[in-house]
Design a protein around this motif. Sequence first.
Motif, PDB file in Angstrom:
ATOM      1  N   TYR A   8       1.006  -0.816   0.209  1.00 33.62           N
ATOM      2  CA  TYR A   8       0.425   0.084  -0.132  1.00 33.62           C
ATOM      3  C   TYR A   8       1.174   1.369  -0.350  1.00 33.62           C
ATOM      4  O   TYR A   8       0.825   2.625  -0.358  1.00 33.62           O
ATOM      5  CB  TYR A   8      -0.794   0.150   1.064  1.00 33.62           C
ATOM      6  N   TRP A  15       1.656   6.667  -7.003  1.00 34.39           N
ATOM      7  CA  TRP A  15       1.323   7.398  -7.518  1.00 34.39           C
ATOM      8  C   TRP A  15       0.833   9.011  -6.727  1.00 34.39           C
ATOM      9  O   TRP A  15       0.479   9.651  -7.234  1.00 34.39           O
ATOM     10  CB  TRP A  15      -0.460   7.043  -6.942  1.00 34.39           C
ATOM     11  N   THR A  59      -7.816   2.575  -8.381  1.00 35.07           N
ATOM     12  CA  THR A  59      -7.381   2.607  -7.078  1.00 35.07           C
ATOM     13  C   THR A  59      -8.276   1.185  -6.589  1.00 35.07           C
ATOM     14  O   THR A  59      -7.400   0.598  -5.435  1.00 35.07           O
ATOM     15  CB  THR A  59      -7.472   3.284  -6.406  1.00 35.07           C
ATOM     16  N   TYR A  62      -6.476  -2.244  -7.368  1.00 32.03           N
ATOM     17  CA  TYR A  62      -5.760  -2.291  -6.961  1.00 32.03           C
ATOM     18  C   TYR A  62      -5.498  -2.242  -5.072  1.00 32.03           C
ATOM     19  O   TYR A  62      -4.267  -3.153  -4.901  1.00 32.03           O
ATOM     20  CB  TYR A  62      -4.522  -1.363  -7.363  1.00 32.03           C
ATOM     21  N   ALA A 122      -5.552   9.853  -5.079  1.00 31.68           N
ATOM     22  CA  ALA A 122      -5.701   8.630  -5.166  1.00 31.68           C
ATOM     23  C   ALA A 122      -4.037   7.349  -3.994  1.00 31.68           C
ATOM     24  O   ALA A 122      -5.264   6.548  -3.897  1.00 31.68           O
ATOM     25  CB  ALA A 122      -5.017   7.878  -6.279  1.00 31.68           C
ATOM     26  N   ARG A 125      -5.940   6.861  -0.603  1.00 33.07           N
ATOM     27  CA  ARG A 125      -6.790   6.083  -1.328  1.00 33.07           C
ATOM     28  C   ARG A 125      -5.869   4.276  -0.608  1.00 33.07           C
ATOM     29  O   ARG A 125      -6.575   4.317  -0.122  1.00 33.07           O
ATOM     30  CB  ARG A 125      -7.619   5.466  -2.182  1.00 33.07           C
ATOM     31  N   PHE A 126      -5.063   4.452  -1.175  1.00 32.53           N
ATOM     32  CA  PHE A 126      -3.970   3.732  -0.602  1.00 32.53           C
ATOM     33  C   PHE A 126      -3.426   3.343   0.209  1.00 32.53           C
ATOM     34  O   PHE A 126      -3.382   2.245   1.580  1.00 32.53           O
ATOM     35  CB  PHE A 126      -2.774   3.363  -1.882  1.00 32.53           C
TER      36      PHE A 126
END
Length: 131
Positions: A8, A15, A59, A62, A122, A125-126
Amino acid sequence: MVRRETLYIVAALIWGIPGVAITIKGVTAYAQMDSIGWWLLAITLAVLAMFFAIFRRVTTRYVAHIATQEEYTRLWRTFTPRGWCLILFMMCLGMTIRHIPQIPQEFIASFYSGLGPMLLLAALRFLRQLK
């Protein structure tokens, strides 16, 4: 071998780092312009909306991919082979665009100011997946 949580972080860096650089270039391009028309801001908002929709789907895919990885896995499993190819393509496209002198400042300002923040979002979000 790395822990799944590291994937992550790697995804967020892959990104997020370009997101920062692209945002800076877009904002700098806007700052160098003599005047900013409403239409340029409208294009930036449209780019923001378009990349929000695209990156939200990507996202989500992934994040789910990383969640299926074993507790200890290889770093390259952060993305699927298709995902790595997409990242490589986008990097090459970005470098190519930078070296084309005919691209107008208005395009750089509006497109990069829309793309960069969505790359950063993005990345966040990870990072939200970390416990």
